[in-house]
Design a protein around this motif. Structure first.
Motif, short mmCIF file in Angstrom:
data_model
loop_
_atom_site.label_atom_id
_atom_site.label_comp_id
_atom_site.label_asym_id
_atom_site.label_seq_id
_atom_site.Cartn_x
_atom_site.Cartn_y
_atom_site.Cartn_z
N THR A 3 33.10 40.44 31.83
CA THR A 3 33.98 40.36 32.99
C THR A 3 34.13 38.91 33.43
O THR A 3 33.33 38.05 33.08
N ILE A 4 35.17 38.66 34.22
CA ILE A 4 35.40 37.34 34.80
C ILE A 4 34.92 37.38 36.24
O ILE A 4 35.40 38.17 37.05
N LYS A 5 33.93 36.55 36.56
CA LYS A 5 33.33 36.58 37.88
C LYS A 5 34.17 35.76 38.86
O LYS A 5 34.71 34.69 38.51
N ASN A 234 43.94 38.08 37.74
CA ASN A 234 43.97 36.62 37.78
C ASN A 234 42.96 36.10 38.80
O ASN A 234 43.01 36.48 39.97
N LYS A 235 42.06 35.25 38.35
CA LYS A 235 40.96 34.75 39.20
C LYS A 235 41.48 34.03 40.44
O LYS A 235 41.01 34.27 41.55
N GLU A 236 42.47 33.13 40.26
CA GLU A 236 42.98 32.36 41.39
C GLU A 236 43.67 33.26 42.41
O GLU A 236 43.47 33.10 43.62
N GLU A 239 40.97 35.24 44.33
CA GLU A 239 40.21 34.47 45.31
C GLU A 239 41.06 34.10 46.52
O GLU A 239 40.54 33.97 47.63
N ARG A 240 42.37 33.98 46.32
CA ARG A 240 43.25 33.78 47.48
C ARG A 240 43.26 35.05 48.34
O ARG A 240 43.22 34.97 49.58
N LEU A 241 43.29 36.20 47.69
CA LEU A 241 43.25 37.46 48.43
C LEU A 241 41.96 37.62 49.23
O LEU A 241 41.97 38.11 50.36
N THR A 242 40.85 37.19 48.64
CA THR A 242 39.58 37.29 49.37
C THR A 242 39.56 36.32 50.55
O THR A 242 38.97 36.62 51.59
N GLU A 243 40.21 35.17 50.41
CA GLU A 243 40.32 34.23 51.53
C GLU A 243 41.12 34.86 52.67
O GLU A 243 40.83 34.62 53.85
N TRP A 244 42.13 35.65 52.31
CA TRP A 244 42.94 36.31 53.33
C TRP A 244 42.21 37.46 54.02
O TRP A 244 42.65 37.95 55.05
N ILE A 253 39.34 43.52 34.86
CA ILE A 253 38.37 42.62 34.25
C ILE A 253 37.62 41.73 35.23
O ILE A 253 36.53 41.23 34.93
N LEU A 254 38.17 41.52 36.42
CA LEU A 254 37.50 40.68 37.41
C LEU A 254 36.32 41.43 38.03
O LEU A 254 36.36 42.62 38.25
N GLU A 255 35.28 40.67 38.32
CA GLU A 255 34.09 41.26 38.95
C GLU A 255 33.57 40.31 40.03
O GLU A 255 33.45 39.12 39.82
#
Length: 255
Positions: A3-5, A234-236, A239-244, A253-255
């Protein structure tokens, strides 16, 4: 391959159709692969066979994911269970592949790749302590929804199950049957009609991630509505969504 962390901050990750970035989607290996990692929940899709059994598959047919093509809702449970899924694991699609290692998806060499039934999926999530994120595909007959919830209750995991659906009618029936259950409305867009449905039927939102904005998240959070989004790989972007402040991200695939 793994997975992509990501930096998920306060968001929880949901494995889309199991860990489908590594194993065949909606298969027992995909569910176990997700269950052995840090995912909050394992998302999947449920259909009803011709004889009223609940099976786990995304499409209306097996054509895309199996060696033989049948219509799920026009086939018996026994016939569905004879279908062998393709091994779609991307790890085998590499330059190291040789003639001694069959390319994934080309030969029916994985006898564990069958269409799971509802109980198999629920019991894997229960064993590993993962939330079942269960999508009702198509519009269900109300009696089938009642039987579905009864089966999950008999497996003692209704409290571990979150229901999602693009069909508002499915969610209305679920809300009547289960007044306190966690339900999410799946949608590709957000507008006043969607917002009205969320508030009227006490639903949370499960939305296509590219439609989502920080303003939508903030508005819904102010009203006590949680936000999941699909399907971000997509990792970027994630991570923008988590910032929001998104509550959940569904990913292959993301973890």
């Amino acid at each position: 391959m793994d997975t992509i962390k990501i930096n998920r901050r306060n968001a929880e990750m949901i494995a889309h159709r199991g860990l489908s970035g590594l194993e065949t989607e909606n298969s027992i290996p995909a569910f176990i692969a997700a269950a052995n990692r840090s995912y909050y929940g394992v998302e999947t899709d449920v259909h009803v066979t011709k004889d009223g059994r609940f099976v786990i598959i995304h499409d209306d047919t097996t054509e895309r994911v199996a060696f033989d093509s049948i219509q799920i809702e026009e086939s018996s449970y026994d016939l569905v269970r004879k279908i062998i899924l393709k091994d779609m694991c991307p790890a085998a699609q590499s330059e190291q592949n040789t003639e001694n290692i069959p390319v994934c998806g080309q030969t029916p060499d994985r006898q564990d790749l069958i269409v799971p039934n509802l109980a198999e999926y629920i019991n894997i999530c229960k064993k590993y302590g993962k939330k079942c994120i269960l999508e009702l595909k198509n519009q269900f007959d109300p009696d089938d929804i009642r039987r579905l919830t009864d089966e999950i209750l008999s497996l003692n995991y209704l409290t571990g199950t979150v229901f999602i659906s693009f069909s508002l009618e499915n969610l209305k029936v679920l809300r009547q049957l289960l007044p306190k259950q966690e339900l999410y409305y799946l949608t590709g867009e957000y507008n006043e009609t969607v917002h009205s449905d969320l508030t009227q039927y006490r639903l949370h939102l499960d939305i296509y991630y590219r439609t989502l904005t920080k303003e939508i998240i903030d508005q819904l959070h102010s009203e006590g509505i949680l936000v999941n989004c699909w399907t971000c790989d997509n990792k970027e972007d994630a991570e923008r969504l988590t910032e929001w402040g998104v509550d959940f991200i569904t990913s292959n695939i993301l973890e």
